[in-house]
Motif scaffolding. Structure first.
Motif, short mmCIF file in Angstrom:
data_model
loop_
_atom_site.label_atom_id
_atom_site.label_comp_id
_atom_site.label_asym_id
_atom_site.label_seq_id
_atom_site.Cartn_x
_atom_site.Cartn_y
_atom_site.Cartn_z
N ARG A 141 -2.37 4.18 -8.58
CA ARG A 141 -3.54 3.45 -9.08
C ARG A 141 -4.73 3.63 -8.15
NH1 ARG A 141 0.04 -0.79 -10.30
NH2 ARG A 141 -0.81 -2.14 -8.68
N LEU A 142 -4.48 3.63 -6.84
CA LEU A 142 -5.57 3.81 -5.88
C LEU A 142 -6.19 5.20 -6.03
CD1 LEU A 142 -4.04 2.17 -2.67
CD2 LEU A 142 -5.98 1.34 -4.01
N ALA A 143 -5.35 6.20 -6.25
CA ALA A 143 -5.88 7.56 -6.45
C ALA A 143 -6.72 7.63 -7.72
CB ALA A 143 -4.72 8.55 -6.52
N PHE A 144 -6.26 6.94 -8.76
CA PHE A 144 -7.01 6.93 -10.02
C PHE A 144 -8.35 6.22 -9.85
CE2 PHE A 144 -8.08 4.91 -14.09
CZ PHE A 144 -8.19 6.05 -14.88
N LEU A 145 -8.36 5.08 -9.14
CA LEU A 145 -9.60 4.35 -8.90
C LEU A 145 -10.57 5.18 -8.06
CD1 LEU A 145 -8.17 0.78 -8.17
CD2 LEU A 145 -9.48 1.49 -10.18
N HIS A 146 -10.04 5.94 -7.13
CA HIS A 146 -10.88 6.84 -6.33
C HIS A 146 -11.55 7.87 -7.24
CE1 HIS A 146 -11.35 10.71 -4.16
NE2 HIS A 146 -11.81 9.95 -3.18
N ASP B 254 0.81 -1.22 0.00
CA ASP B 254 0.00 0.00 0.00
C ASP B 254 0.85 1.26 0.00
OD1 ASP B 254 0.81 -0.84 2.59
OD2 ASP B 254 -0.65 0.53 3.51
N LYS B 255 2.14 1.13 0.27
CA LYS B 255 3.05 2.28 0.26
C LYS B 255 3.82 2.40 -1.05
CE LYS B 255 1.91 2.98 4.54
NZ LYS B 255 0.93 4.04 4.85
N ASP B 256 3.64 1.43 -1.92
CA ASP B 256 4.33 1.46 -3.22
C ASP B 256 3.78 2.65 -4.03
OD1 ASP B 256 4.49 0.87 -6.19
OD2 ASP B 256 5.70 -0.78 -5.41
N PRO B 257 4.66 3.51 -4.58
CA PRO B 257 4.19 4.69 -5.33
C PRO B 257 3.25 4.35 -6.49
CG PRO B 257 6.53 4.89 -4.86
CD PRO B 257 6.13 3.50 -4.45
N GLU B 258 3.53 3.28 -7.20
CA GLU B 258 2.66 2.90 -8.32
C GLU B 258 1.28 2.47 -7.82
OE1 GLU B 258 4.31 0.10 -11.01
OE2 GLU B 258 6.09 1.30 -11.46
N VAL B 259 1.25 1.74 -6.73
CA VAL B 259 -0.01 1.31 -6.15
C VAL B 259 -0.80 2.53 -5.65
CG1 VAL B 259 -1.12 -0.01 -4.31
CG2 VAL B 259 0.84 -0.98 -5.54
#
Length: 343
Positions: free
Chosen positions: A153-158, A145-150
């Motif tokens: 992606r989480l911000a984009f899904l939000h 959950d701290k990986d920059p790419e993840v």
């Protein structure tokens, strides 16, 4: 082979499925890239247990014969009670699983669950939620959950989820039955009238064969009988050469011109040459093409309205926003799309 099927293969037969050119706008800037809430967002994968459950359901045997007394229609089922989405149905390592989460899981894989009984669907939804939570816990433990790419992606899904909610509430929910009917009526009124004809034909290889058939017709031979006996069009051999109704654009030009020029009941006195051979055409009817029935195109009218309202909202918000594109190549591509949209 039939004139129409061959023409379709050569991209000359333009079959208008609903008769509305408005549904074929080539300048839609983009499609709505992301489905709104009730559409296909991230689909949950079927668990191993669920896959087995579905397979078992598909293999279920036919029920045994039931006595007549037991086959009487059952009383109407009572309406389902309202479910509290906050109700906790289970915990996983102390983390609550709620009815609301089960409902979200069901809505994400509704088609995959369709063949299951209600209690199996609910169990399958829980299994999917459980698997997600177990893997999420592992991902957090591993620091994913701290990986920059993840995180990106989480911000984009939000953002995508909020985008979908706006489409749902501001666009889709605003379209009424009256809106769809009005859009249909408007499209019908704006569609230029197109004539169509009903005809039969006999297709042969050579001009000599065609002229011989015309001679037989002049002597009183029956067109349908000759078509069944002589035509090279497979579909015409059992239908008397019937082509049904068609517009000029739905046949190759040589064929259309000859058919449209005939009077009702007349047949071509000269063979008609196309890439498929030689034709003798008989015209049976002429009429203005009928618009498709409302129910036939209702869903497409709704889709058209959805697109129109979506882009109207996007354009309104974009006009009020300050959009600066630093990448020159990207800016050039966006400008080209905008210019095409205005044509």
């Amino acid at each position: 082979m039939s004139t129409r099927s061959n023409t379709r293969n050569r991209a000359k037969f333009r079959h208008n499925r609903v008769g509305f050119k408005a549904l074929e706008n080539p300048h839609w800037r983009v499609s709505m890239l992301f489905s709104y809430r009730h559409g296909a967002f991230a689909k949950l994968a079927l668990s191993v247990g669920l896959a087995a459950l579905i397979a078992g359901s598909a293999r279920a045997e036919e029920p045994a014969a039931t006595p007549a007394a037991e086959t009487a229609p059952a009383a109407a089922a009572a309406p389902a009670e309202a479910v509290d989405p906050a109700k906790v149905v289970a915990t996983i390592d102390g983390q609550a699983v709620t009815e609301g989460e089960l409902a979200l899981a069901l809505s994400s894989v509704d088609q995959q669950y369709a063949q299951l009984a209600p209690e199996q669907r609910r169990a399958a939804a829980f299994m999917a939620v459980m698997e997600i939570k177990l893997l999420v816990a592992k991902a957090v433990a591993d620091g994913l959950d701290k990986d920059p790419e993840v995180e990106q992606r989480l911000a984009f899904l939000h953002d995508r989820a909020l985008h979908g909610e706006v489409i749902e509430k501001n666009v889709a929910d605003s379209i009424t039955e009256a809106d769809i009917r009005a859009r249909y009526d408007k499209t019908v009124s704006e569609t230029p009238p197109v004539n169509e004809v009903k005809a039969r034909h006999i297709l042969v290889k050579t001009e000599e064969e065609a002229r011989e058939i015309i001679k037989q017709l002049d002597e009183g031979a029956d067109f349908e009988k000759l078509a069944n006996e002589k035509t090279l069009d497979p579909s015409g051999k059992t239908s008397g050469g019937d082509l049904g109704y068609f517009t000029a654009s739905q046949m190759v030009p040589e064929f259309s011109e000859a058919a449209m020029a005939l009077d009702i009941g007349a047949y071509s006195k000269e063979p008609v040459k196309t890439d498929f051979g030689w034709h003798i055409i008989k015209l049976e009817d002429k009429r203005a093409q009928q618009p498709p029935a409302y129910e036939q195109v209702k869903s497409r009218m709704n889709e058209l309205l959805l697109r129109e309202k979506y882009f109207a909202l996007v354009n309104e918000l974009r006009a009020a926003a300050k959009v600066e594109i630093a990448d020159e190549e990207l800016k050039k591509a966006i400008d080209a799309i905008d210019a095409a949209q205005k044509q």
